[in-house]
Design an enzyme around this catalytic site. Structure first.
Site, mmCIF file in Angstrom:
data_model
loop_
_atom_site.group_PDB
_atom_site.id
_atom_site.type_symbol
_atom_site.label_atom_id
_atom_site.label_comp_id
_atom_site.label_asym_id
_atom_site.label_seq_id
_atom_site.Cartn_x
_atom_site.Cartn_y
_atom_site.Cartn_z
ATOM 1 N N ARG A 225 0.867 -1.178 0.000
ATOM 2 C CA ARG A 225 0.000 0.000 0.000
ATOM 3 C C ARG A 225 0.902 1.225 0.000
ATOM 4 O O ARG A 225 2.120 1.104 0.152
ATOM 5 C CB ARG A 225 -1.015 0.023 1.148
ATOM 6 C CG ARG A 225 -0.714 -0.630 2.437
ATOM 7 C CD ARG A 225 0.379 -0.010 3.219
ATOM 8 N NE ARG A 225 0.202 1.422 3.358
ATOM 9 C CZ ARG A 225 1.162 2.275 3.594
ATOM 10 N NH1 ARG A 225 2.415 1.857 3.711
ATOM 11 N NH2 ARG A 225 0.937 3.562 3.722
ATOM 12 N N GLY A 226 0.280 2.387 -0.152
ATOM 13 C CA GLY A 226 1.052 3.616 -0.318
ATOM 14 C C GLY A 226 1.091 3.923 -1.808
ATOM 15 O O GLY A 226 1.467 3.058 -2.600
ATOM 16 N N ALA A 227 0.678 5.133 -2.180
ATOM 17 C CA ALA A 227 0.485 5.461 -3.595
ATOM 18 C C ALA A 227 1.705 5.146 -4.468
ATOM 19 O O ALA A 227 1.582 4.436 -5.473
ATOM 20 C CB ALA A 227 0.067 6.926 -3.717
ATOM 21 N N ARG B 250 -7.185 -0.779 -7.282
ATOM 22 C CA ARG B 250 -7.596 0.269 -6.329
ATOM 23 C C ARG B 250 -7.862 1.554 -7.119
ATOM 24 O O ARG B 250 -7.151 1.851 -8.080
ATOM 25 C CB ARG B 250 -6.550 0.501 -5.224
ATOM 26 C CG ARG B 250 -6.451 -0.717 -4.286
ATOM 27 C CD ARG B 250 -5.656 -0.417 -3.034
ATOM 28 N NE ARG B 250 -6.398 0.435 -2.112
ATOM 29 C CZ ARG B 250 -5.865 0.962 -1.010
ATOM 30 N NH1 ARG B 250 -4.605 0.741 -0.720
ATOM 31 N NH2 ARG B 250 -6.598 1.730 -0.208
ATOM 32 N N GLN C 143 -1.984 2.046 9.943
ATOM 33 C CA GLN C 143 -0.683 2.231 9.282
ATOM 34 C C GLN C 143 0.255 3.085 10.147
ATOM 35 O O GLN C 143 1.472 2.942 10.075
ATOM 36 C CB GLN C 143 -0.855 2.926 7.926
ATOM 37 C CG GLN C 143 -1.520 2.084 6.852
ATOM 38 C CD GLN C 143 -3.023 2.325 6.796
ATOM 39 O OE1 GLN C 143 -3.630 2.751 7.784
ATOM 40 N NE2 GLN C 143 -3.629 2.054 5.659
ATOM 41 N N ASP D 115 -2.442 10.729 -2.301
ATOM 42 C CA ASP D 115 -2.769 9.660 -3.243
ATOM 43 C C ASP D 115 -3.164 10.209 -4.606
ATOM 44 O O ASP D 115 -3.046 9.528 -5.620
ATOM 45 C CB ASP D 115 -3.883 8.778 -2.678
ATOM 46 C CG ASP D 115 -3.356 7.928 -1.535
ATOM 47 O OD1 ASP D 115 -3.281 8.445 -0.408
ATOM 48 O OD2 ASP D 115 -2.963 6.772 -1.794
ATOM 49 N N ASN E 208 -5.998 12.071 0.169
ATOM 50 C CA ASN E 208 -5.043 11.297 0.974
ATOM 51 C C ASN E 208 -5.846 10.487 1.988
ATOM 52 O O ASN E 208 -7.080 10.595 2.060
ATOM 53 C CB ASN E 208 -4.030 12.240 1.656
ATOM 54 C CG ASN E 208 -2.872 11.488 2.301
ATOM 55 O OD1 ASN E 208 -2.303 10.578 1.686
ATOM 56 N ND2 ASN E 208 -2.524 11.837 3.528
ATOM 57 N N LYS E 209 -5.151 9.686 2.755
ATOM 58 C CA LYS E 209 -5.778 8.794 3.747
ATOM 59 C C LYS E 209 -6.867 9.500 4.550
ATOM 60 O O LYS E 209 -6.692 10.647 4.970
ATOM 61 C CB LYS E 209 -4.675 8.293 4.688
ATOM 62 C CG LYS E 209 -5.106 7.357 5.786
ATOM 63 C CD LYS E 209 -5.807 6.124 5.284
ATOM 64 C CE LYS E 209 -5.029 5.393 4.236
ATOM 65 N NZ LYS E 209 -5.878 4.498 3.397
#
Lengths: 358, 358
Positions: free
Chosen positions: B54-56, B96, B205, B246, B256-257
């Site tokens: 995960r993580g853009a 995603r 996270q 993201d 973003n998150k």
């Protein structure tokens, strides 16, 4: 409304029966319904500290019964029972620092004892006082629910998207709730489209208790992570944030579950109204402002484990469990004595000075 | 700084070795260090969807290697491999929806294929392109770290209290991080008193990855629940919130998150600066504003269980995993192409139009 509210009552968490205090273990809900019986003040203090019972009004009520249990043991032991009982008062007072209802209830018990009449049975008097504290909290819930609904109706006439944080329901009080009481009454009055519930880390009172209480009564509920609240305000047309309180100071500042302040800031940013619902036993006129409220910090480990299961590395965690929302972010404080809109020190003083029958 | 940053590098999460993609399973960290090997595009798509990676930026890099694996199988199968490979592109693109780096990396792989020269080995060319995407992300991390630290130093000269959300470190990128890269560089430069880390529900996270990465490198770190951020800003003199992204749109809005928007609102309220750090592969100039970004909603069950253990009743949960922070709440967007302060559409266009060697 009163009758409909009473008819809708389903859950309770505190029971005084046959000289024993029974508490529903809120750490185990909703997966397990487990009651514990308490027969000593020390055991009640431990139950408060360990969060078997939580919620400012529920803590106050439990502590009052704790005094009864303490007095019974001290009286049986003879000698200077009144002086010895002060140890129980101290133990109960040390159980948790932020919610003032605890100290209010203990003071009320001590005051009653100080006014003990000749020939009165101290144990009987204390038991009656604890039951009166319990009953009056229940009554306060009913009154606040009606005031809160009137306030919503003043601004909104159809079903609303509401947001709440932590648990302020039957599990947190002697009745059926403060903020959640208002929400229940709003539901009965057709004013609820959906109640958005913050899960409320780290103890998850929102997902474990509030969402469970509401869903069990057929109130439309949607759970979200705490960090989604602002996103919800922006995208879901939330009109009210409705929360409880653990201590309200003389200027109208409110200490409540960590995250409440963040909600108030984001509500203000989005033009969402912010309602605090709490009985007057939550109001501490001895403190000038929220800066003076002791904010409990619990063990950092509460963030590193869930249900006894390790979820994170062994790192330092800062775990303040309350925060302070300044009065100027609050639209209304609803108490059983009346509603204070845009709270100020003057309005709070007026509320608390009113001569009222209850 | 560059050398010191490279020397401090400890963790990596993506490895391309012997024609296989190895991913560190981020769902298991920090309790378990488990690597999986991937040999097909479908398996990589599944790993992205299930959040093994995960993580853009890390998603984009993984998808690029996924194309290499897909091409190898399609070439071996013969027939019209180029047409067949489009199925792998589609599968990877569907893994995603929010992070644009995924689509950026897939487009870059497809573009390279479209420019395939006579006599060039397509598999070799694709592998080189994927490695170049990986390497350039690492380089971008280094450049952004230096830009970010310069920005902090412009305003602050001594050690600061910083706050970050989610994970933007070595685990989220091809290098050592975006926001966390800036924080690491700030630490090397003596600008960090303490990094406050939001735990970042529901996937944690922050507590599982970020706090673990930082603590492992000796950076002073303090974990908190997401709902405590505003309380920290009020009581701990936080000066910067530093987060990743993201997707950033043409007007400077940032997806973003979930929780990032709430941080931006509360940062503005407290006069805390807000820095977004992301490589230019995160910028989507085809979307006018954040309103156009597809926000992924994951299963509500992610809120009701932790580590496979049930924590709540069976209730409806709304689980958007990203939110949008409007440009006007952002002080600076730091990319490897340069820094945009107080982002606007004009400034974003200027940034993306610059003729640069990288």
């Amino acid at each position: 409304m009163r009758e409909r509210l009473l008819a809708a009552e389903k859950v309770k968490s505190i029971d005084w029966r046959d000289g024993r205090l029974y508490l529903l273990d809120q750490r185990k809900l909703p997966l397990q319904t487990l009651w514990h019986a308490y027969e000593s003040a020390a055991a009640v203090a431990e139950a408060i500290r360990d969060m078997v019972v939580r919620g400012a009004p529920a803590i106050g009520i439990s502590a009052a019964y704790g005094v009864v249990l303490g007095a019974r043991a001290r009286l049986a032991a003879g000698e200077d029972w009144r002086a010895a009982l002060e140890q129980d008062f101290a133990l109960l007072a040390a159980s948790r620092p932020t919610a003032v209802n605890l100290f209010w209830a203990l003071n009320r018990m001590r005051d009653r004892l100080d006014r003990l009449g000749q020939g009165e049975d101290p144990l009987r008097v204390l038991e009656r006082e604890a039951i009166a504290i319990h009953d009056s909290d229940r009554e306060a819930n009913l009154t606040m629910a009606q005031f809160g609904v009137e306030l919503i109706r003043k601004h909104n006439h159809n079903a609303q998207q509401l947001l709440t944080h932590c648990n302020t329901g039957a599990l947190a009080t002697g009745g059926f709730g403060t903020a959640l009481g208002v929400i229940r009454a709003a539901q009965l009055d057709g004013l609820v489209e959906c109640v958005h519930v913050d899960e409320t880390r780290p103890w998850l009172q929102g997902s474990r208790l509030t969402a469970w209480e509401l869903a069990g009564e057929g109130v439309p509920v949607s759970l979200n992570v705490d960090a989604a609240a602002a996103h919800l305000m922006k995208t879901r047309a939330i009109t009210w944030v409705i929360v409880g309180a653990d201590r309200i100071t003389a200027n109208g500042d409110v200490a409540n579950k960590i995250g409440t302040y963040q909600l108030a800031v984001t509500a203000m940013h989005h033009g969402v109204r912010f309602m605090v619902v709490a009985p007057s036993s939550t109001i501490d006129m001895s403190l000038e402002s929220g800066d003076d409220i002791p904010i409990e910090e619990r063990a950092g480990g509460e963030l590193l484990e869930v249900g006894g299961q390790r979820i994170a590395a062994d790192i330092a965690a800062f775990n303040p469990v309350f925060d302070v929302t300044p009065a100027d972010l609050i639209d209304a404080i609803v108490t059983e004595k009346g509603v204070v809109e845009r709270p100020t020190a003057e309005k709070m003083a007026e509320l608390m000075n009113r001569k009222r029958l209850h």
